[in-house]
Design an enzyme around this catalytic site. Sequence first.
Site, PDB file in Angstrom:
ATOM      1  N   LYS A   1       2.296  10.963 -11.823  1.00 12.27           N
ATOM      2  CA  LYS A   1       1.370   9.971 -12.539  1.00 12.27           C
ATOM      3  C   LYS A   1       1.962   8.526 -12.695  1.00 12.27           C
ATOM      4  O   LYS A   1       3.234   8.827 -13.412  1.00 12.27           O
ATOM      5  CB  LYS A   1       0.931  10.263 -13.814  1.00 12.27           C
ATOM      6  CG  LYS A   1      -0.214  11.706 -13.984  1.00 12.27           C
ATOM      7  CD  LYS A   1      -0.684  11.729 -15.332  1.00 12.27           C
ATOM      8  CE  LYS A   1      -1.850  12.747 -15.484  1.00 12.27           C
ATOM      9  NZ  LYS A   1      -2.244  12.751 -16.778  1.00 12.27           N
TER      10      LYS A   1
ATOM     11  N   HIS B   1      -3.121   9.836 -28.568  1.00  8.90           N
ATOM     12  CA  HIS B   1      -3.577   8.484 -28.281  1.00  8.90           C
ATOM     13  C   HIS B   1      -4.093   7.860 -29.351  1.00  8.90           C
ATOM     14  O   HIS B   1      -3.992   6.447 -29.333  1.00  8.90           O
ATOM     15  CB  HIS B   1      -4.443   8.710 -26.904  1.00  8.90           C
ATOM     16  CG  HIS B   1      -3.830   9.010 -25.697  1.00  8.90           C
ATOM     17  ND1 HIS B   1      -4.389   9.409 -24.502  1.00  8.90           N
ATOM     18  CD2 HIS B   1      -2.485   9.017 -25.293  1.00  8.90           C
ATOM     19  CE1 HIS B   1      -3.585   9.523 -23.553  1.00  8.90           C
ATOM     20  NE2 HIS B   1      -2.154   9.308 -23.778  1.00  8.90           N
TER      21      HIS B   1
ATOM     22  N   ARG C   1       0.807  -1.443  -0.116  1.00  6.30           N
ATOM     23  CA  ARG C   1       0.041  -0.018  -0.123  1.00  6.30           C
ATOM     24  C   ARG C   1       0.761   1.423   0.050  1.00  6.30           C
ATOM     25  O   ARG C   1       0.566   2.436   0.387  1.00  6.30           O
ATOM     26  CB  ARG C   1      -0.842  -0.021   1.143  1.00  6.30           C
ATOM     27  CG  ARG C   1      -1.862  -0.987   1.254  1.00  6.30           C
ATOM     28  CD  ARG C   1      -3.201  -0.953   2.082  1.00  6.30           C
ATOM     29  NE  ARG C   1      -3.873  -2.200   2.260  1.00  6.30           N
ATOM     30  CZ  ARG C   1      -3.513  -3.044   3.257  1.00  6.30           C
ATOM     31  NH1 ARG C   1      -2.594  -3.002   4.307  1.00  6.30           N
ATOM     32  NH2 ARG C   1      -4.110  -4.329   3.283  1.00  6.30           N
TER      33      ARG C   1
ATOM     34  N   HIS D   1       5.354   7.571 -27.992  1.00  6.45           N
ATOM     35  CA  HIS D   1       4.378   8.550 -27.437  1.00  6.45           C
ATOM     36  C   HIS D   1       4.792  10.130 -27.767  1.00  6.45           C
ATOM     37  O   HIS D   1       4.026  10.828 -28.475  1.00  6.45           O
ATOM     38  CB  HIS D   1       4.284   8.301 -25.914  1.00  6.45           C
ATOM     39  CG  HIS D   1       3.618   9.216 -25.199  1.00  6.45           C
ATOM     40  ND1 HIS D   1       2.271   9.481 -25.426  1.00  6.45           N
ATOM     41  CD2 HIS D   1       3.901  10.483 -24.442  1.00  6.45           C
ATOM     42  CE1 HIS D   1       1.780  10.296 -24.521  1.00  6.45           C
ATOM     43  NE2 HIS D   1       2.661  11.190 -24.023  1.00  6.45           N
TER      44      HIS D   1
ATOM     45  N   ASN E   1      -2.492  18.130 -21.811  1.00  8.19           N
ATOM     46  CA  ASN E   1      -2.548  17.127 -22.826  1.00  8.19           C
ATOM     47  C   ASN E   1      -2.755  17.638 -24.149  1.00  8.19           C
ATOM     48  O   ASN E   1      -3.284  17.041 -25.155  1.00  8.19           O
ATOM     49  CB  ASN E   1      -3.958  16.520 -22.384  1.00  8.19           C
ATOM     50  CG  ASN E   1      -3.848  15.565 -21.002  1.00  8.19           C
ATOM     51  OD1 ASN E   1      -2.978  14.990 -20.897  1.00  8.19           O
ATOM     52  ND2 ASN E   1      -4.920  15.646 -20.303  1.00  8.19           N
TER      53      ASN E   1
ATOM     54  N   LYS F   1       5.943  22.383 -16.004  1.00  8.52           N
ATOM     55  CA  LYS F   1       5.007  21.563 -15.701  1.00  8.52           C
ATOM     56  C   LYS F   1       4.675  21.464 -14.013  1.00  8.52           C
ATOM     57  O   LYS F   1       3.837  21.344 -13.579  1.00  8.52           O
ATOM     58  CB  LYS F   1       5.526  20.102 -15.997  1.00  8.52           C
ATOM     59  CG  LYS F   1       4.378  19.103 -15.812  1.00  8.52           C
ATOM     60  CD  LYS F   1       4.705  17.568 -16.426  1.00  8.52           C
ATOM     61  CE  LYS F   1       3.658  16.637 -15.975  1.00  8.52           C
ATOM     62  NZ  LYS F   1       3.886  15.328 -16.712  1.00  8.52           N
TER      63      LYS F   1
ATOM     64  N   ARG G   1      -4.345  21.217 -15.194  1.00  9.33           N
ATOM     65  CA  ARG G   1      -3.416  20.304 -15.656  1.00  9.33           C
ATOM     66  C   ARG G   1      -3.891  19.620 -17.114  1.00  9.33           C
ATOM     67  O   ARG G   1      -3.044  19.299 -17.813  1.00  9.33           O
ATOM     68  CB  ARG G   1      -3.680  18.966 -14.667  1.00  9.33           C
ATOM     69  CG  ARG G   1      -2.149  18.000 -14.634  1.00  9.33           C
ATOM     70  CD  ARG G   1      -2.061  17.568 -13.337  1.00  9.33           C
ATOM     71  NE  ARG G   1      -1.243  16.208 -13.900  1.00  9.33           N
ATOM     72  CZ  ARG G   1      -0.455  15.657 -13.027  1.00  9.33           C
ATOM     73  NH1 ARG G   1      -0.683  16.008 -11.637  1.00  9.33           N
ATOM     74  NH2 ARG G   1       0.406  14.613 -13.300  1.00  9.33           N
TER      75      ARG G   1
ATOM     76  N   GLU H   1       7.656  17.245 -26.170  1.00  6.38           N
ATOM     77  CA  GLU H   1       6.885  17.361 -24.938  1.00  6.38           C
ATOM     78  C   GLU H   1       7.623  18.828 -24.675  1.00  6.38           C
ATOM     79  O   GLU H   1       6.856  19.629 -23.884  1.00  6.38           O
ATOM     80  CB  GLU H   1       7.070  16.359 -23.878  1.00  6.38           C
ATOM     81  CG  GLU H   1       6.317  15.077 -24.165  1.00  6.38           C
ATOM     82  CD  GLU H   1       4.783  15.221 -23.738  1.00  6.38           C
ATOM     83  OE1 GLU H   1       4.553  16.107 -23.248  1.00  6.38           O
ATOM     84  OE2 GLU H   1       4.184  14.500 -24.162  1.00  6.38           O
TER      85      GLU H   1
ATOM     86  N   GLU I   1      -5.344  16.429 -11.478  1.00  8.89           N
ATOM     87  CA  GLU I   1      -5.842  16.784 -12.738  1.00  8.89           C
ATOM     88  C   GLU I   1      -7.404  17.056 -12.678  1.00  8.89           C
ATOM     89  O   GLU I   1      -8.145  16.284 -13.363  1.00  8.89           O
ATOM     90  CB  GLU I   1      -5.792  15.574 -13.603  1.00  8.89           C
ATOM     91  CG  GLU I   1      -5.755  15.889 -15.063  1.00  8.89           C
ATOM     92  CD  GLU I   1      -5.044  14.528 -15.682  1.00  8.89           C
ATOM     93  OE1 GLU I   1      -5.055  13.350 -15.314  1.00  8.89           O
ATOM     94  OE2 GLU I   1      -4.779  14.639 -16.825  1.00  8.89           O
TER      95      GLU I   1
ATOM     96  N   HIS J   1      -2.438  15.413 -27.198  1.00  9.38           N
ATOM     97  CA  HIS J   1      -2.576  13.978 -26.369  1.00  9.38           C
ATOM     98  C   HIS J   1      -3.791  13.087 -27.076  1.00  9.38           C
ATOM     99  O   HIS J   1      -3.636  12.163 -27.108  1.00  9.38           O
ATOM    100  CB  HIS J   1      -2.640  13.918 -25.157  1.00  9.38           C
ATOM    101  CG  HIS J   1      -0.971  14.198 -24.699  1.00  9.38           C
ATOM    102  ND1 HIS J   1      -0.345  15.318 -24.878  1.00  9.38           N
ATOM    103  CD2 HIS J   1      -0.204  13.421 -23.706  1.00  9.38           C
ATOM    104  CE1 HIS J   1       0.889  15.306 -24.518  1.00  9.38           C
ATOM    105  NE2 HIS J   1       0.898  13.953 -23.777  1.00  9.38           N
TER     106      HIS J   1
END
Lengths: 369, 369
Positions: free
Chosen positions: A143, A252, A121, A265, A245, A227, A241, A185, A237, A248
């Site tokens: 993330k 994606h 955990r 990516h 993207n 960032k 935030r 990026e 997010e 993106h």
Amino acid sequence: MRDSLRELKVELGDRSYPIVIGQGLLGSYDLSPYVRGSKVMIVTNETVAPLYLESARACFPGKQVDAVVLPDGEKYKDWQTLNLIFDRLLENRHSRKTTLVALGGGVVGDMTGFAAASYQRGVPFIQIPTTLLSQVDSSVGGKTGINHPLGKNMIGAFHQPEVVLVDTDSLRTLPPREISAGLAEVIKYGLIRDKDFLAWLEREMTLLIDLDTPALVEAIYRSCACKAEVVAQDEREGGLRAILNLGHTFGHAIETFAGYGNWLHGEAVGTGMMMAADLSLRQGMITEEDRARAVGIIKRAHLPELAPAGMNPDDFLRLMAVDKKNVDGSLRLVLLRSLGDAIVTEAVDMQKLDATLRNFCSDTTGVEV
Amino acid sequence: MRDSLRELKVELGDRSYPIVIGQGLLGSYDLSPYVRGSKVMIVTNETVAPLYLESARACFPGKQVDAVVLPDGEKYKDWQTLNLIFDRLLENRHSRKTTLVALGGGVVGDMTGFAAASYQRGVPFIQIPTTLLSQVDSSVGGKTGINHPLGKNMIGAFHQPEVVLVDTDSLRTLPPREISAGLAEVIKYGLIRDKDFLAWLEREMTLLIDLDTPALVEAIYRSCACKAEVVAQDEREGGLRAILNLGHTFGHAIETFAGYGNWLHGEAVGTGMMMAADLSLRQGMITEEDRARAVGIIKRAHLPELAPAGMNPDDFLRLMAVDKKNVDGSLRLVLLRSLGDAIVTEAVDMQKLDATLRNFCSDTTGVEV
């Protein structure tokens, strides 16, 4: 060696952490003050291990350093590979006080971060990103996650590292395609939030492509700082935030169409940002000159200018509908209001979107929207 | 019907949530105010679904209610079964705004909670525990997770629910063994922190075994209140919370030896608490009268009085060494300083531990420590 050592703090209250950026850090920079217990587990892959595993071990003097070497590639960003980390941790009886260390690119970083978030955990972790993309992107934001056959990064956690160590020397072993993917990026930060940085990039792009150290340190520092500002305002997010993207949603769709790992990516994001600029122009949000500057700097980073062969507008629409940034099914896109100013909008004109998709698809046989 | 409706707030700052306890709530209590989006996914198992899935659906008027039915049993508390939840969420395009609902016992609760913690890096969840053990244990604390072949609950997250709904009527369909297992955790709260509650339990145990509603509501309320106090002081298990593990180190060893699911968790904890009381007496921490009261109330809940047949002291030592509560390999145990007052200690006398182990093992062929 360390003329251009820079340090940046990501401000997240009691989860704040530093990013240390410079040359020649792997093998000499002492990370042991960031390790609370006596044990460390370095997670890396079979490509990075022969290059940097021994120097990474040397960053933890006085600690018991264990390591696990994963197969390399986005297609291994799955539960089975993640479980190799848990297997090793349990076989070697790592307790809750162990620290995980991600040594590699974004895939290693995301998987190690999620392993750290979930092992017993939650245990601490440290990032040593070795690709430009991971240095400017995954270094900040917390993330972590793995892919699911039905979607990228669908399973994961927010988990902040103790420290991030960026050694620009590790970029010298990267293929040029990976440098370009990282620059996508870097350019994104200029486009969404920092017009001055965009102008700097237009001046320095040749040095960056040539891996000039001071230019790299500056670009990485400014990207992480940008960032970090965004993430500090919106860690989970909920709002701002989302501008990170840019490109993106299109990207994606490209990555999914091409099959994970066939397009990098950053390559998909590069093309996706060109598409976002194109649509921003069509929706009357930016000028033709702005669009041309945006597309021009992306091209100068040697990023692909068209969607993959065989991909048509319908493929985009189908694949964009499952994008996880969609709120309850409506299409939300990040577009440019001007250079250096991105917004998230649901006011997407479907005819104009179709025109943009057709403009970037060599195959336009899809049904009209 | 609702004479004895009780409500308790678990105080965790912006993660605070209510526990609603009463009779006849499934099918009538409106949980829709706790759902932010329009969609809900109920996660349950093949035993609970025929009994309560339809009434659980009725708790979400005006919401789109999806459901996934897992196989029943601790042996399914693994990645493969967890992935059935992710599959269904993605197949049915659940967004970040969906709410997961755990309908079942601890296994369903732990897996659903971990799925909620990890799906798209975190979505809200609601718990409707249907076993006594999950009502008094998993309802409070936010621990979620799955098992790994090398250890229980080794992969998971802390993730707090929006609300917990406890319907005592759901206990009427439970086998008596499960009631006893739940009572082990109820007794634990008395032993570690609340001597008055222990005395109440000594008076009311017969009513509890007979499933008297007001007695059950009171026992569940006081158990949850006790755990909530501890968790509020130590959400991430840094200190005080460890006392909740009374009997658990011995218990985990028993569960692992017996094979997951052959002993119920609460049964193993029951025997483990007898062992802890036995060792506390041997270490001069409690009186023989205290030990006898502790063991007596556990026996009255019809819990097993010996370790599994064939288990010897060496099995305990071997299995306890990988317990995740151990810090860097040293043995930490929760023992009793008096009835109603537990402490965590590393001052374990190995000779006395051996005597306790021998006292509870019918097979004492293990090598001396």
